[in-house]
Design a protein around this motif. Structure first.
Motif, short mmCIF file in Angstrom:
data_model
loop_
_atom_site.label_atom_id
_atom_site.label_comp_id
_atom_site.label_asym_id
_atom_site.label_seq_id
_atom_site.Cartn_x
_atom_site.Cartn_y
_atom_site.Cartn_z
N GLN A 1 0.68 -2.01 14.67
CA GLN A 1 1.21 -0.79 14.05
C GLN A 1 2.71 -0.72 14.31
N VAL A 2 3.48 -0.50 13.28
CA VAL A 2 4.91 -0.35 13.40
C VAL A 2 5.28 1.05 12.95
N ASN A 3 5.74 1.86 13.88
CA ASN A 3 6.03 3.28 13.62
C ASN A 3 4.83 3.99 13.01
N GLY A 4 3.66 3.68 13.55
CA GLY A 4 2.43 4.36 13.15
C GLY A 4 1.78 3.85 11.89
N VAL A 5 2.37 2.83 11.26
CA VAL A 5 1.82 2.31 10.00
C VAL A 5 1.36 0.87 10.21
N PRO A 6 0.11 0.54 9.87
CA PRO A 6 -0.33 -0.85 9.99
C PRO A 6 0.56 -1.80 9.18
N HIS A 7 1.06 -2.82 9.83
CA HIS A 7 1.95 -3.83 9.23
C HIS A 7 3.33 -3.28 8.87
N GLY A 8 3.62 -2.05 9.20
CA GLY A 8 4.98 -1.53 8.96
C GLY A 8 5.16 -0.78 7.67
N PRO A 9 6.41 -0.41 7.36
CA PRO A 9 6.69 0.51 6.26
C PRO A 9 6.59 -0.08 4.85
N ASP A 10 6.64 -1.40 4.71
CA ASP A 10 6.60 -2.01 3.38
C ASP A 10 5.17 -2.19 2.91
N ARG A 11 4.90 -1.80 1.66
CA ARG A 11 3.56 -1.95 1.11
C ARG A 11 3.33 -3.40 0.69
N GLY A 12 2.08 -3.83 0.82
CA GLY A 12 1.71 -5.15 0.37
C GLY A 12 2.29 -6.29 1.18
N THR A 13 2.60 -6.05 2.44
CA THR A 13 3.15 -7.10 3.30
C THR A 13 2.50 -7.06 4.67
N CYS B 1 -7.45 -8.83 8.13
CA CYS B 1 -6.51 -8.47 9.19
C CYS B 1 -6.92 -7.21 9.95
N GLY B 2 -7.64 -6.31 9.27
CA GLY B 2 -8.06 -5.07 9.92
C GLY B 2 -7.15 -3.89 9.69
N ALA B 3 -6.14 -4.05 8.83
CA ALA B 3 -5.23 -2.93 8.56
C ALA B 3 -5.97 -1.75 7.96
N CYS B 4 -6.98 -2.02 7.15
CA CYS B 4 -7.75 -0.94 6.52
C CYS B 4 -8.43 -0.08 7.58
N VAL B 5 -8.93 -0.73 8.63
CA VAL B 5 -9.58 0.00 9.73
C VAL B 5 -8.55 0.81 10.51
N ALA B 6 -7.42 0.17 10.81
CA ALA B 6 -6.37 0.84 11.58
C ALA B 6 -5.76 2.00 10.83
N GLU C 1 -6.45 1.41 1.20
CA GLU C 1 -5.76 0.74 0.10
C GLU C 1 -4.24 0.80 0.28
N ALA C 2 -3.76 1.92 0.80
CA ALA C 2 -2.31 2.11 0.96
C ALA C 2 -1.70 1.13 1.94
N VAL C 3 -2.47 0.72 2.98
CA VAL C 3 -1.90 -0.16 4.01
C VAL C 3 -2.38 -1.60 3.88
N CYS C 4 -3.24 -1.89 2.92
CA CYS C 4 -3.74 -3.26 2.76
C CYS C 4 -2.61 -4.19 2.35
N PRO C 5 -2.35 -5.27 3.10
CA PRO C 5 -1.25 -6.17 2.73
C PRO C 5 -1.51 -6.96 1.46
N LYS C 6 -2.75 -6.95 0.98
CA LYS C 6 -3.08 -7.65 -0.26
C LYS C 6 -3.40 -6.69 -1.41
N ASN C 7 -3.14 -5.39 -1.18
CA ASN C 7 -3.30 -4.37 -2.22
C ASN C 7 -4.69 -4.38 -2.84
N ILE C 8 -5.71 -4.55 -2.01
CA ILE C 8 -7.09 -4.54 -2.51
C ILE C 8 -7.48 -3.10 -2.86
N SER C 9 -8.06 -2.94 -4.01
CA SER C 9 -8.36 -1.61 -4.54
C SER C 9 -9.62 -1.00 -3.92
#
Length: 247
Positions: A69-81, A162-167, A221-229
């Motif tokens: 988590q970077v500043n409370g967001v899984p994988h950081g502030p950029d979407r899809g990364t 990666c587990g971002a969806c869970v986080a 969906e918002a934090v998924c690095p692969k933008n899975i719907s």
């Protein structure tokens, strides 16, 4: 640039852990986030201190290892990364950055920013195998599959686990992950023989592992690095209902 890092440090699974502040000095804006952590760790080693433990492998956004988590967001502030694709130009000189591991009961912290994501492996294993012998590549290509189904299956298969969806989910739900794994096989003829048993077993295992329930907030969906719907969650729910009624 010079930055202030607030990093979660935890010696082992039994340690209560705490936030520790570090100074990251002379950081280039062209560095990736993981390269910045490497620089900080080199400085810690020179001081005789324990480096910050974090997972990484490909550093190309395809393995899902760099989970934090970077500043409370899984994988950081950029979407899809992923974190390894996050560059320091996204931050400004003097910024304070908070770095934490995934926060989920199903992902216990092993050390610092490293968590045990074995629950995902057990969910996939519970789904079993594909029993269709497709032969070689020419034989597989000969199977008629509608393009819309092939495209959807590919979209689901891009999940890197990666587990971002869970986080990102306030309930710690793994629905998006499981839905992606169920959907990419249910959309293809190769996955048809075990289609019903697969979804039943994977959902059952997901529940046993202690993941939360889905309440359709769409953080996953918002934090998924692969933008899975999240549409795949609806698809999995239909698959589960049909399989339950036919058992």
């Amino acid at each position: 640039m010079n930055l202030v890092l607030h990093v979660w440090r935890q010696k082992n699974a039994q340690d209560p852990g705490k936030m520790v502040t570090y100074q990251a000095k002379n950081i280039s804006e062209d560095m990736s986030f993981l390269e910045m952590l490497d620089v900080v760790n080199e400085d810690l080693l020179h001081k005789g201190e324990e480096p910050i433990a974090f997972d990484h492998d490909c550093r190309e956004g395809i393995c899902g290892s760099c989970s934090m988590q970077v500043n409370g967001v899984p994988h950081g502030p950029d979407r899809g990364t992923t974190v390894c694709q996050l560059h320091m130009r996204r931050f400004k000189d003097g910024d304070s950055i908070t770095i934490e591991p995934w926060r989920s009961r199903a992902f216990p912290v092993i050390r610092d920013l490293v968590v045990n994501r074995g629950a995902f492996d057990r969910i996939v294993q519970s789904g079993g195998f594909v029993s269709v012998n497709t032969g070689g590549a020419p034989d597989a290509n000969a199977l008629p599959i509608a393009k819309v189904d092939a495209d959807l299956a590919f979209d689901a298969a891009t999940c890197i686990g990666c587990g971002a969806c869970v986080a990102g989910c306030r309930n710690g739900s793994a629905m998006l992950f499981v839905a992606a794994k169920v959907s990419h096989l249910s959309l293809l003829p190769q996955g048809e023989p075990e289609r019903k048993s697969r979804v039943l077993k994977m959902v059952e295992t997901m529940d046993k592992e202690g993941f939360g329930t889905c309440t359709n907030q769409y953080e996953c969906e918002a934090v998924c690095p692969k933008n899975i719907s999240v549409r795949f969650i609806a698809r999995m729910n239909r698959e589960y209902l049909n399989a339950s009624l036919s058992e």
